[in-house]
Write an enzyme that holds these catalytic residues in place. Sequence first.
Site, PDB file in Angstrom:
ATOM      1  N   LYS A   1      58.846  60.599 -59.719  1.00 34.77           N
ATOM      2  CA  LYS A   1      59.512  61.597 -58.893  1.00 34.77           C
ATOM      3  C   LYS A   1      60.990  61.658 -59.255  1.00 34.77           C
ATOM      4  O   LYS A   1      61.568  60.664 -59.695  1.00 34.77           O
ATOM      5  CB  LYS A   1      59.401  61.218 -57.411  1.00 34.77           C
TER       6      LYS A   1
ATOM      7  N   ARG B   1      45.310  59.917 -52.409  1.00 33.34           N
ATOM      8  CA  ARG B   1      43.896  60.266 -52.288  1.00 33.34           C
ATOM      9  C   ARG B   1      43.001  59.251 -52.998  1.00 33.34           C
ATOM     10  O   ARG B   1      41.836  59.098 -52.642  1.00 33.34           O
ATOM     11  CB  ARG B   1      43.663  61.675 -52.816  1.00 33.34           C
TER      12      ARG B   1
END
Length: 457
Positions: free
Chosen positions: A237, A311
């Site tokens: 990020k 996830r």
Amino acid sequence: MASPEDLILPSSRKAISILAVAKGGWDRTRRRLDAAARAWAEANGFEGQAGRFLAVPGSNGSLKQVIVGAPADGDPFAWAKLCRSLPQGTYAFEISPPRADLVTLGWCLEAYNFERYGKTANAAAKFACPPDVDREAVLRAARASYLVRDLVNTPASDMGPDDLEAAARRLAQSHKAKISVTAGKALEKGFPMIHAVGRASASAPRLIDFTWGAPRAPKVTLVGKGVCFDTGGLDIKPATGMALMKKDMGGAANVLGLASMVMEAKLPVRLRVLIPAVENAIAGNAFRPGDVLRSRKGITVEIGNTDAEGRLILADALALADEEAPDLLIDLATLTGAARVALGPDLPPYYTDDEELAGAIAAAGMAENDPVWRLPLWQPYMRLFESAVADLNNAGDSGFAGSITAALFLRRFVEKARAHVHFDVFAWTPTPRPGRPKGGEAQAMRALFTVIKDRYA
């Protein structure tokens, strides 16, 4: 910081009176005041304006009464601003306002302050619980909210996977729940995706698992995303994207808060809590784009983006939860930025194909001032996860419908549960509002407690 028990006191006749003025009701209220109070109001230009309060002195100079114009927006938490505005003391409404339970809870939530690192706030005024309000229910919700906020507000330096485990152990032990933890290389066989995501961190990945309640009671299982910090992995990020990543364990925090409410209320359920706790770090052994992971369920997943790690760990935990076919399976996760783009920070989307459950959640969210919004499990979007080499790709190559596709991905790992719902929460208040100070936040927790209570009690 005062505890909820110190802020919300039992009903008391000695409390300073708060007189609420309904919209358009100043003339009627004014007639109820004695001559001195009417003169004081006139001198201060007070006419029951929405959100404004007037402190009325007594003959000896002490505070005799507070007159408040009812908030304009109808939010029961809006009354909470009084706890930081009024002088120290204990206050009580002359006549309970609508939803006095939420007004009381809002007062307590507004008084929260994160003080672990020395930052303190002015002490909040105390509130005498209205006689028609269940004080213990309010305190239960407040304690759970304080727990969630404390966990989310704590930086990753003091809230890594081991610290999150310690918090879960404290909660489990306080209610005599049975807890077990699988960590490090022991995850490789049974929970390979949890291991892969967390193995690059100095703090070992782990799966926290605790159970409470009668074994034959209806099974309610809570799964919370516990990414204690998310660098994005090798798909790193930018700095701005990492600034709030201490809150990426907000799903786990909310699950612990919800579990605390269920256990404190002694709801007649067999509760199971599963928290995959990891740090998505960068090192030579970090999982890579293009890797193919075999999940606990046997489904293979190609890694399209290492920043779609939540996830992956949830999939292994959901697969384990699903194996015992719970009556209700709930997962909460700070999963996608797409949810924030669609609904903003205050309104978490939820996904379920159970119409009765969906309606109950929506109704509870409105009733408990804990808003949520249903979005669809649109099956045709499963094509966005197609992989040329594996059963699924964890990210795909489309930027469309990111929150929906994440929910669809998780749904592939649930088959046996009677009902399943996924929440994509933000777990953070970026701009303070009454009852919701800036920082970590419990979202959907009180609504889900109401659903569980109504469903099984």
